[in-house]
Design an enzyme around this catalytic site. Structure first.
Site, mmCIF file in Angstrom:
data_model
loop_
_atom_site.group_PDB
_atom_site.id
_atom_site.type_symbol
_atom_site.label_atom_id
_atom_site.label_comp_id
_atom_site.label_asym_id
_atom_site.label_seq_id
_atom_site.Cartn_x
_atom_site.Cartn_y
_atom_site.Cartn_z
ATOM 1 N N GLU A 1 0.887 -1.098 -0.037
ATOM 2 C CA GLU A 1 0.015 0.060 0.153
ATOM 3 C C GLU A 1 0.876 1.137 0.033
ATOM 4 O O GLU A 1 1.571 1.441 0.835
ATOM 5 C CB GLU A 1 -0.989 0.081 1.406
ATOM 6 C CG GLU A 1 -2.229 0.920 1.103
ATOM 7 C CD GLU A 1 -1.718 2.290 1.469
ATOM 8 O OE1 GLU A 1 -1.356 3.094 0.806
ATOM 9 O OE2 GLU A 1 -1.977 2.442 2.984
ATOM 10 N N CYS B 1 -1.709 8.609 2.909
ATOM 11 C CA CYS B 1 -1.232 8.279 1.598
ATOM 12 C C CYS B 1 -2.615 8.522 0.652
ATOM 13 O O CYS B 1 -2.479 8.797 -0.512
ATOM 14 C CB CYS B 1 -1.325 6.650 1.423
ATOM 15 S SG CYS B 1 -2.417 5.914 2.660
#
Length: 501
Positions: free
Chosen positions: A269, A303
């Protein structure tokens, strides 16, 4: 039906004592093999909180050996009922609730996270994710398959084995739980490397894992640096899977190491440069607020940050005006202080990188609406910054800033904004704001992103899969799909004397 009320936010602990600074292997505390330690800083003051044992390859080898032993056929962990694994995860969730105040204080002190956010969002998310994974433990199963011939065929979903898990510094506790929750629910053992900037909550959680009753070797935690401890996990020949949350640059190194070693399974990720599209028919109050939180939450260190705001030209000026007004309301300071809603960046490296990108925006012709520099003379603080008149070729429109910097761009048509939104190597998240249902469905299906939020942003829950397209990663976390990332699917075909339908 309304959501459950959030708990009241207490005052943070005034006299937090750091109890756990050692490496955790086999439910025991160890000094590093090398004898080295590394400092852990408070990013709001730049002062050293404590020193933590610095693990490297030798310590990772010890941890992997313990994890492998715990995974052996016939071990207490392998023979444990799946429902009992779920009970242990629920027990861990209860212990986190008991220590909620301590953990939230520690996360604010070590990670620069606003205390109320740590207490409500991070701890709340951790506890919900653990309970979700606990519920799955005895529901992960295979199928029977009607094969041709006198064959009885069934599938088994089996744990992969020893899983290396490398945790980022922006959500150290939440990402720790996102990693170990599904891995343990499925019956794996783990070797975890927390980020060197933020190892403290992981080490406290190690003590809770032991207290909950997990057998020795099931969870092992090796604090250390990426190029040493992280690299040792990624290239280890007896690690069956590695999961990593962090930068795309490091994700590439991990995938390369996995391929060059034993071709271990990999979930990643990684970074993002997520578009957030505001159409002229949107509720502007809602769009401004969600877009604001989408990029400024946790000092922009997310993120999925909404770091490219595309606004339809007829409402562009009004959107910019309201966004600047909203950004100017921030109160910066020590994240443990009541009333503070923006803390520091995690370290000097990130702080300086953000300021460099802000300077590039000024030089390349973006209009600085507010902020644009360092805040205060102590700690790694950056002023909330808004740029308008941003164009797609500017560095601030292309590079992941990971800071409190909002870029607002203008668009004219649906086709134009879809093309521009997708013109990036990333594909983690996206948002769009419109009252037009047809537009919402059309645009959300066209955006190249693992999650698309419509008339909201950054709404994550344990039930929903999360992960990226393109260079934002591989695989998924959370939800049913996130659990399956920690299983191998085995087919068993058995010859029988006669098959009956």
């Amino acid at each position: 039906m309304s959501s459950p009320a959030q708990p009241a936010v207490p005052a943070p602990l005034a006299d937090l004592k750091i109890q756990h600074t050692k490496i955790f292997i086999n439910n025991e505390w160890h000094n590093s093999v090398s004898g080295k330690k590394f400092p852990v800083l408070n990013p709001a003051t730049e002062e050293v909180i404590c020193h933590v044992e610095e693990g490297d390859k030798a310590d990772v080898d010890k941890a992997v050996k313990a994890a492998r032993q715990a995974f052996q056929i016939g071990s207490p962990w392998r023979t444990m009922d799946a429902s009992e694994r779920g009970r242990l995860l629920n027990k861990l969730a209860d212990l986190m609730e008991r220590d909620r105040l301590l953990l939230a204080t520690m996360e604010a002190l070590n990670g620069g996270k606003v205390f109320a956010n740590a207490y409500l969002s991070d701890l709340g998310g951790c506890i919900k994710a653990l309970k979700y994974c606990a519920g799955w433990a005895d529901k992960i199963h295979g199928q029977t398959i009607p094969s041709d011939g006198d064959i009885f065929t069934y599938t088994r979903r089996e744990p992969i084995g020893v899983c290396g898990q490398i945790i980022p510094w922006n959500f150290p506790m939440l990402m720790f739980i996102w990693k170990i929750g599904p891995a343990l629910s499925c019956g794996n053992t783990v070797v975890v490397k927390p980020a060197e900037q933020t190892p403290l909550t992981a080490l406290h959680l190690a003590s809770l894992i032991k207290e909950a009753g997990f057998p020795p070797g099931v969870v092992n935690i090796v604090p250390g640096y990426g190029p040493t401890a992280g690299a040792a996990i990624s290239s280890h020949m007896d690690v069956d899977k590695v999961a990593f949350t962090g930068s795309t640059q490091v994700g590439k190194l991990i995938k390369e190491a996995a391929g060059k070693s034993n071709l271990k399974r990999v979930t990643l990720e990684l970074g993002g440069k997520s578009p957030c599209i505001v159409f002229a028919d949107a509720d502007l109050d809602i769009a401004v607020e969600f877009a604001h939180h989408g990029v400024f939450y946790h000092q922009g260190q997310c993120c999925v940050a909404a770091s490219r705001i595309f606004v339809e030209e007829s409402v562009y000026d009004e959107f910019v005006k309201r966004s600047v007004e909203r950004a100017k309301k921030y109160v910066l300071g020590n994240p443990l202080t009541p009333g503070i809603n923006q803390g520091p960046q995690i370290d000097k490296e990130q702080h300086d990188k953000i300021l460099d990108l802000i300077e590039s925006g000024k030089k390349e012709g973006a209009k600085l609406e507010c902020g644009g520099g360092r805040w205060g003379n102590k700690g790694f603080f950056v002023q909330p910054t808004v740029f308008s008149n941003v164009t797609d070729e500017m560095r601030i429109a292309k590079e992941e800033i990971f800071g409190p910097v909002q870029q607002i761009m203008k668009f004219k048509s649906v086709d134009d904004v879809i093309k521009r939104a997708n013109n990036t190597t990333y594909g983690l998240a996206a948002g769009l704001f419109t009252k037009d249902l047809d537009k919402a469905i059309t645009v959300s299906s066209a955006l190249q992103a693992g999650v698309v939020w419509v008339n909201c942003y950054m709404m994550l829950s344990a039930q929903c899969p999360f992960g990226g397209f393109k260079m934002s990663g591989n695989g998924r976390e959370l939800g049913e799909h996130g659990l399956y990332e920690y299983t191998e699917l085995k087919t068993v075909a058995m010859k029988i004397s006669q098959k009956n339908s």
